[in-house]
Every structure is written in C-alpha cells, then in structure tokens.
Design an enzyme around this catalytic site. Structure first.
Site, PDB file in Angstrom:
ATOM      1  N   GLY A 104     -13.056  -0.840   2.216  1.00  0.00           N
ATOM      2  CA  GLY A 104     -11.648  -1.004   1.852  1.00  0.00           C
ATOM      3  C   GLY A 104     -10.773  -0.359   2.904  1.00  0.00           C
ATOM      4  O   GLY A 104     -11.270   0.383   3.763  1.00  0.00           O
ATOM      5  N   LYS A 105      -9.518  -0.655   2.883  1.00  0.00           N
ATOM      6  CA  LYS A 105      -8.581   0.008   3.801  1.00  0.00           C
ATOM      7  C   LYS A 105      -7.186  -0.175   3.247  1.00  0.00           C
ATOM      8  O   LYS A 105      -6.926  -1.110   2.490  1.00  0.00           O
ATOM      9  CB  LYS A 105      -8.656  -0.646   5.179  1.00  0.00           C
ATOM     10  CG  LYS A 105      -8.138   0.201   6.308  1.00  0.00           C
ATOM     11  CD  LYS A 105      -9.173   1.233   6.708  1.00  0.00           C
ATOM     12  CE  LYS A 105      -8.869   1.899   8.012  1.00  0.00           C
ATOM     13  NZ  LYS A 105     -10.085   2.440   8.616  1.00  0.00           N
TER      14      LYS A 105
END
Ligand code: GLU
Length: 427
Positions: A104-105
C-alpha cells in the site's frame, strides 16, 4: 507509453515478469489493478485564517500475503498514478524481502515546508480521520516516506487510537520510541542498503575498500546510508539534495559536520569545502566544489546512489552515467528506457525493491514487537536486518543467474512466485 508515468511503468514491468512466469491471467488482472484507491479532500484553516484544501490518497494495492503496508509521502507532486505505482512496488518489495505484508502507499499533495507544525499536525490528523476505517494493525499499516517522520507517525497513532477507543501503536510503524517505535527503524533503510550492497559486492568478488560513492538525496535514507558506507570503508565523494550539493574527490570526511551544516543553513550546497566545513576541519583548501542535484549522478565514481525521488535516471542521462553500479535507494528512480540503456552498457542496477527494503523490514519488526509486547535491542534488530537483506540479495542474484535476467527482472520473478504461492517466513 508515457515513460515518466510510474504507474504505466509498473504495469509494463509486471506484464514482462508475468509472461516469463506464465502467470495465471486472473492473478495478473488482480495485480494490474489495485484492490482499492481512496482520494480524500482535506480542508484546513491555516494559521493566518485562510482556508486551504489539500488532496490525500491511500492506495491498497494487494493483500494476498498479508495486511497492506507502505509509507505516506508529503510532497507537492504527489498524485494518484504515483501513489498507485508506489503501492504496487510495495507489494513487490514486501514479497522480495519476505515480510508478511501486501502493498500500500499514501500521501498528501503538499510541500510540508510551507506549513507550520500546528498546520501539519491538523492536516495529518484530518487525513487520519478520513482513512481511519480502512487502516488498522491487521488491515493497512502506514509508515514514513518522503518528507514524513516519526513525529507525524505519532500524531497518526494518537488520532487513530482516539477514534477506535483503544491504544493502537501497531496502526503505523516508524513511530517515536516512546510511542512504541523500534530501535533501529530510523537507520533501517540506509543500513539495509549497505548490507545489500556488501552482499552484492561479495557475489561479484569486489573489495569495497576505497570504492567511491556519489549520493543524490540527503534525507533520512541518504544520510544514514552515507555514514554506514563510510564506516565500511567506502569513500563518499559527493552528496546532493534537491537544491544541489558538494563534490570532494578526496572524500567527504566529516559527514556529521555536513549534516549539522545542512541543518543550520538549510542547504547542502552551502556546505562545500572552500570557506566551509571541509577547510574548517582540515585546515587546508581541498579540491571541492558545488554541484547540481542532477550532475551528481554523472560523476566519475564507482557507485551512484539515487536516494530521493523517482524518474531521475532517464534516457537523457543514462548514457552519461560513469559509475559501474547503481544502488537504487529511492523508489522508482530509473525509467524503463534508462533501464535498457544501463543494461546495454553493463551497468549493474541493484533495484529499489531489494536495495531499499531495509525500511519495511524493520517496520515489520516494529509491528511484530508491538503485537507481541516486546522491545528488541538495536543489536538484535540490526543483525536480523542483515540476515534478511543478505538472504534476499543472494536469492535475487541466483535467480538472475538462472534466468539470465537483470537483477530487477529477477526480483520481480522472486516476488511474483511468492505472491502466487503465498509463502512467507516467520519473524
Ligand atoms: N516508505 C518506505 C518504503 O518505501 C517504508 C515503508 C514501510 O515501512 O512500510 O519502503
């Protein structure tokens, strides 16, 4: 293809590796599309009474191997395609280095240097509120990235814990020590890069003593990397941040002094030798000079390290790179065209998803300690980090040998195989 669009590049890298692995088309479709993308509006009142609306993002790329995991970036150029690519690279990175996470980011489109601390805290807490139902210790665990730090992570823990009504330190990693952070997390990405480079040089039969290094980026990653490399006998000859830097062919001896000078003056470029830190220290004029942030990549050195942002090595400067080795400490620093040129020129690129994975390794250790109510010593953290970096580096090298691939392609093969098989090691 737009070569500087990181998401387009990520998709193409994935397609290439999927072809070689004969990846199941359904898996390919899952990985070519993030599980969830979120964009939130963040209106805040500035100290002067003005109202400003910022945009925030969180992309949950994939959680086949575990909760989504990856940093939060505060930068004026943050946009959805960038965050999607960065989230995808986290899925790959977490699989290459073998931590039980997906990718994720997130980020906010803001230059944090233009905000006061109070404004930054307000913005961070509002962002936490808006993403609070999709993050959590077993769902999605943010961490620091470009321009974010332990203090910001601490604000997220406070706000999230208040929202859910229980103290939840494991909702983020890279926290301050007194809020459940881990020993060694600050140094982790830089030190991990050193362990990876040393393992790579050993494979290549190269003695690192005296090898010259030029580093672009003097934030958390670049500064620790420089210091640990110097300790191992490398000569750091150039350092640059976004506004320029210094080049001293004989080696920059006192890195702490350079760091102090940068903090004081706000500029690395102001810390060059003549009339500054070097001749203060050495009492003699050295052959040092100022350089631009871009030219640091083209210096006649053994190793070049991009340790700041993506897309800095392109078809324009790849032919001019003189180093034999590129250690990618930034995420996505090399465009695909540049990658081809570097391969053709037999310049060894140690890819981001391996080289800079030390940060998320110690994030994993931090999360694990939080969940098991443990506090490991720095020595223990560093030795476990070393073990993981060496193991992954060895595997990527042997995979590259086996398939006659570049290290980047090999890293993708290692990662995709693990994602498909859902395998991972315990802490
Ligand atoms: N932002 C770092 C990275 O790009 C660390 C991510 C994390 O620790 O979750 O790898």
């Amino acid at each position: 293809m737009n070569s500087t669009n990181p998401w387009q590049r990520a998709l193409l890298q994935l397609k290439t590796a999927a072809k070689q692995l004969k990846l199941d088309p359904l898996r390919l479709a899952q990985l070519s599309n993030p599980d969830r993308v979120i964009e939130v509006s963040l209106p805040i009142k500035l100290d002067n009474g003005e109202i400003k609306v910022f945009q925030g993002y969180r992309v949950q790329h994939n959680n086949i191997r575990g909760p989504y995991k990856g940093g939060l970036r505060y930068h004026q150029n943050v946009n959805m395609d960038e965050v999607k690519a960065l989230a995808y690279w986290m899925t790959i990175k977490n699989a290459v280095i073998d931590v039980p996470f997906g990718g994720g980011k997130g980020g906010i489109t803001v230059d944090p240097k233009t905000l006061s601390e109070k404004e930054l805290e307000g913005l961070t807490k509002l962002f936490t509120q808006k993403i609070s139902d999709i993050i959590g210790p077993d769902k999605d665990i943010p961490a620091p990235d470009v321009n974010t730090n332990p203090k910001i992570m601490g604000w997220i823990v406070d706000e999230y814990s208040q929202i859910v009504g229980v103290d939840s330190p494991a909702v983020v990693t890279g926290k301050p020590l007194d809020k459940g952070g881990s020993e060694g997390r600050a140094e982790a990405a830089g030190l991990g890069g050193v362990f990876c480079l040393l393992a790579a040089l050993k494979k290549l039969g190269i003695n690192p003593q005296g090898m010259t290094v030029a580093i672009q980026g003097f934030g958390n990653v670049g500064s620790f990397l420089a210091k640990f490399l110097q300790k191992e006998g490398f000569s750091i000859v150039a350092l640059a941040d976004s506004k320029g830097g210094i080049y001293i062919p004989d080696g920059i001896k006192d890195l702490d002094e350079v760091e102090r000078c940068k903090k004081q003056t706000g500029l690395l470029a102001g810390c060059y030798c003549i009339g500054s830190v070097c001749d203060l220290k050495n009492k003699k004029k050295l052959d040092g000079k100022n350089i631009s942030s871009e030219s640091v990549l083209e210096l006649p050195v053994d190793i070049v390290v991009p340790a700041a942002l993506e897309n800095v090595i392109t078809y324009k400067n790849a032919p001019k790179i003189k180093a034999g080795i590129i250690l990618e400490m930034a995420n996505g620093p090399t465009t695909m065209e540049a990658d081809k040129i570097l391969n053709r020129r037999k310049i060894l690129v140690i890819p981001d998803v391996l080289a800079n994975s030390g940060g998320v390794v110690v994030s994993f250790f931090e999360w694990y300690q939080n969940l098991h109510d443990k506090a490991w010593s720095k020595d223990k953290v560093f030795s476990k980090l070393k073990e993981k970096m060496e193991k992954a580096t060895d595997l990527v090298f042997s995979t590259a040998d086996k398939y006659k691939n570049s290290l980047r392609e090999a890293a993708y093969l290692v990662a995709l195989e693990r994602i498909v098989n859902k395998s991972y090691e315990k802490a």
